[in-house]
Design a protein around this motif. Structure first.
Motif, PDB file in Angstrom:
ATOM      1  N   THR A 186       0.816  -1.221   0.000  1.00  0.00           N
ATOM      2  CA  THR A 186       0.000   0.000   0.000  1.00  0.00           C
ATOM      3  C   THR A 186       0.846   1.267   0.000  1.00  0.00           C
ATOM      4  O   THR A 186       0.302   2.366  -0.120  1.00  0.00           O
ATOM      5  N   LEU A 187       2.187   1.142   0.140  1.00  0.00           N
ATOM      6  CA  LEU A 187       3.053   2.307   0.248  1.00  0.00           C
ATOM      7  C   LEU A 187       3.673   2.660  -1.097  1.00  0.00           C
ATOM      8  O   LEU A 187       3.729   1.840  -2.011  1.00  0.00           O
ATOM      9  N   LYS A 188       4.146   3.889  -1.204  1.00  0.00           N
ATOM     10  CA  LYS A 188       4.880   4.326  -2.392  1.00  0.00           C
ATOM     11  C   LYS A 188       6.264   3.710  -2.408  1.00  0.00           C
ATOM     12  O   LYS A 188       6.750   3.238  -3.442  1.00  0.00           O
ATOM     13  N   SER A 199       3.908   7.325   1.963  1.00  0.00           N
ATOM     14  CA  SER A 199       2.597   7.126   1.340  1.00  0.00           C
ATOM     15  C   SER A 199       2.042   8.460   0.872  1.00  0.00           C
ATOM     16  O   SER A 199       2.341   9.510   1.447  1.00  0.00           O
ATOM     17  N   ASP A 228      -1.167   8.833   0.915  1.00  0.00           N
ATOM     18  CA  ASP A 228      -2.463   8.854   1.602  1.00  0.00           C
ATOM     19  C   ASP A 228      -2.260   9.356   3.026  1.00  0.00           C
ATOM     20  O   ASP A 228      -1.474   8.764   3.790  1.00  0.00           O
ATOM     21  N   ALA A 266      -2.876   6.738   5.724  1.00  0.00           N
ATOM     22  CA  ALA A 266      -2.204   5.446   5.543  1.00  0.00           C
ATOM     23  C   ALA A 266      -1.816   4.818   6.873  1.00  0.00           C
ATOM     24  O   ALA A 266      -1.954   3.601   7.066  1.00  0.00           O
ATOM     25  N   ILE A 301       5.278   5.744   9.165  1.00  0.00           N
ATOM     26  CA  ILE A 301       4.777   6.088   7.836  1.00  0.00           C
ATOM     27  C   ILE A 301       4.812   7.604   7.674  1.00  0.00           C
ATOM     28  O   ILE A 301       4.261   8.340   8.507  1.00  0.00           O
ATOM     29  N   TYR A 304       3.840  10.877   5.385  1.00  0.00           N
ATOM     30  CA  TYR A 304       2.939  11.326   4.316  1.00  0.00           C
ATOM     31  C   TYR A 304       3.681  12.263   3.383  1.00  0.00           C
ATOM     32  O   TYR A 304       4.416  13.150   3.806  1.00  0.00           O
TER      33      TYR A 304
END
Length: 647
Positions: A420-422, A439, A441, A444, A466, A468
């Motif tokens: 789900t992460l970049k 991320s 999002d 996230a 995480i 952003y």
């Protein structure tokens, strides 16, 4: 000489007739004067000073311009009380009434799954058929209910622009109510999500013409959070949330207050959503956060009604037992607690088993570390290729027997989260799972905390880091309107737009500035922008306003000449009314002579409380009262219901 008797008699009759005529003349004059005086006095006493009176013998003639029919009739009644009504000659006129003010034209358009209905009052000269046809195209197979009334008055200024924008807005909003009046449109609608709400607000703001004021009230439904998850931890970096969820604004305020008491800095986010397992969620969260703070470190993860408390390594056993015991006793009945005190790591020459996965910004994935069997390696490799793409996954794992029984489950959950992460990195250890990355999002972190809490279960701990990062701008989207406004200010700081003295002609030295502004606005796209002209206070106010209007229009014309789309721009001159410096100095006057670019922002309307929210507020209020009663019975103090020891 004696006159004949007949002549004497004749002369006597002639003299008598003359005397009678004179007497009658005096009598008529007296009657005229008395009648005119009496009528004049009566009219003045009754406020009819507009009426004129003229007596002609026994007749009384009334003239003048009566304000209305009622005043004219009242004047006749007043005169009739003074003289015989048969003697009154009415030659009064009634002042022509001014044209009636036009009504306020407005319509409301309602669109839902059943079709479109439109009701209100519109000008008769408006193309009503064209409006209904446009609505029919939007409704497609659904019906259009036309409940419009018309009035024979001119179309007011701004009506057509507002109506055109309303139809555009209705095309974007399948569930909405739009109110239209001259120069103003109010939009109330329901979006599918918070992101969809933001997208719609930006699109409507761009589509609205500058002459139309808009009000927006777009509601985003609260997300359904499954599982309903909160994760709070205190470590070397301080106190923070990995995920936070609350069912109401009141619950969120209580949770954030408890977090600040535990050491959280700033204003952390906490999502309001649906799916709370108990109306006493906030109470359970407050107690859990207080327990982590009392331990001096560790983490607590709440997934629905399951609470996992993991103390920091090295926590005193007696302190751990006391805090966990108090938490277990105070928690609402529906919640189940699982508490873990990690054992100190044992040194081993072989090192602990570990699995790592890395995702590069270019999308390349590497899998390394230990897996329990050949079947497991094949399963992990296939799962990663399905998640990231078969061409970007490189697997370099080795088979090591006697790994923990839940090893494969932890590895698969970590890879699913990493996908789900970049970009990021995953580390799986027997007693922990660590996921770091970037991320696009903002939510996230919370989403991953819910995912891992659901996949790993209550007996396992994990760490999230995480970050952003703003998603890159696409060519179609262009810069954010607020960013465009800020960049316009920066351009003018470097080179101000100047004009020839006392003129609306842009000075040649400002050509470079105009070029830079035009280039930026071409990239910004169709934003709603007001080009404002301002002057100093020298000269007459009206002349200054006219000059500022002409200068703002000159800038608009220059942008059009450079192929900037200006359909959503307006030029407005404010004259000397908005100074930013002292007009008593030359420097101040120079600062006040300026051009400004300002976004035309929509008016955000107050959101109304829904029936569902009212019901939930009632239930939560009852739950909070129950908490307060329980605390009072236990002899606790404090607005949050915490004991003196917890405080």
């Amino acid at each position: 000489m004696r006159l004949p008797l007949t002549l004497v008699v004749a002369l006597t009759f002639v003299l008598a007739a003359a005397l009678c005529g004179v007497a009658a003349s005096f009598a008529v004059t007296a009657v005229e004067e008395n009648s005119e005086i009496a009528v004049r006095r009566a009219l003045d006493l009754n406020g009819h000073d507009w009426a004129e009176v003229e007596a002609n013998g026994l007749q009384v003639q009334l003239t003048g311009m009566a304000p209305d029919e009622a005043k004219r009739f009242n004047a006749l009644s007043v005169v009739g009380a003074e003289v015989d009504a048969s003697r009154v000659i009415d030659r009064m006129q009634i002042r022509p009434s001014a044209g009636m003010a036009p009504p306020r034209f407005s319509i409301e358009i309602l669109r839902n799954d059943s079709g479109i209905s439109v009701i209100g009052l519109v000008p008769a000269r408006m193309d009503r058929a064209a409006l209904i046809t446009s609505l029919g195209r939007l409704a497609e197979n659904e019906s259009v209910t036309d409940l419009l009334e018309t009035a024979s008055y001119p179309v007011p200024e701004g009506w057509n622009d507002a109506l055109g924008f309303a139809v555009k807005a209705l095309d974007m909003l399948p569930r909405s109510k739009i109110s239209v009046s001259a120069g103003r449109v109010t939009v109330k609608a329901i979006s599918d999500s918070g992101a969809d709400k933001k997208r719609l607000e930006e699109a409507l703001n761009r589509a609205a013409p500058p002459s139309v004021r808009i009000g927006l009230d777009i509601a985003a439904p609260r997300p359904v959070i499954t599982p309903f998850t909160l994760r709070f931890l205190i470590d070397e970096e301080g106190a923070r949330f990995d995920a936070c969820a609350a069912e109401t604004a009141t619950s969120r305020a209580r949770i954030l207050a408890a977090a600040k008491s535990a050491g959280v800095k700033g204003t952390p986010g906490c999502t309001i959503g649906m799916g709370v397992p108990s109306p006493r969620w906030a109470r359970a969260v407050e107690l859990s956060i207080g327990a982590v703070a009392a331990l001096g470190g560790g983490s607590v993860t709440i997934a629905d009604a399951d609470i996992t408390l993991v103390a920091a390594e090295g926590t005193d056993q007696a302190l751990f037992d006391r805090v966990v015991g108090e938490l277990q006793t105070d928690l609402p009945d529906v919640f189940a607690l699982h508490a873990v005190l990690p054992e100190p790591e044992k040194t081993s020459t072989a090192g602990p088993p570990e699995f790592t996965a890395t995702l590069s910004p270019e999308g390349q994935v590497q899998l390394r570390g230990r897996l329990g069997s050949e079947d497991m390696r094949f399963m992990v490799d296939s799962f990663a290729k399905a998640a990231f793409g078969s061409s970007v996954v490189y697997t370099a794992t080795r088979i090591v027997p006697e790994l923990p029984g839940d090893w494969s489950m932890r590895v698969m959950a970590g890879i699913e989260a990493l996908a789900t992460l970049k970009n990021g990195a995953l580390v799986v250890k027997p007693d922990n799972l660590i996921l770091r990355g970037v991320s696009h999002d903002e939510e996230a972190g919370a989403s991953l905390a819910r995912l891992l809490a659901e996949k790993l279960g209550e007996s396992h701990s994990f760490e999230l880091d995480i970050v952003y990062e703003e998603p890159p701008l696409t060519e179609e989207a262009g810069p954010d309107p607020d960013m465009c406004e800020a960049q316009l200010v920066e351009i003018q700081k470097a080179g101000k737009i100047n004009f020839e003295p006392g003129s609306a002609t842009i000075a040649g030295s400002s050509a470079t500035t105009i070029e830079q502004i035009a280039e930026l606005l071409q990239a910004c796209g169709p934003i709603r922008l007001e080009i404002q002209g301002h002057t100093d206070s020298q000269g007459r106010e009206e002349m200054n306003k006219q000059l500022s209007q002409a200068r703002a229009q000159s800038v608009l014309n220059e942008l059009r000449a450079r192929r900037v789309l200006t359909s959503t721009y307006s030029a407005v001159g404010y004259g000397e009314s908005q100074p930013i410096a002292d007009n008593g100095t030359e420097e101040g006057r120079e600062a006040n002579r300026r051009i400004e670019f300002r976004l035309i922002r929509p008016e955000l309307l107050d959101e109304e409380t829904t029936a569902l929210e009212e019901i939930e507020a009632t239930e939560n209020g009852a739950a909070e009262n129950a908490d307060a009663d329980a605390d009072a019975a236990a002899g606790t103090t404090g607005a949050d219901g915490a004991s003196g020891e917890d405080q």
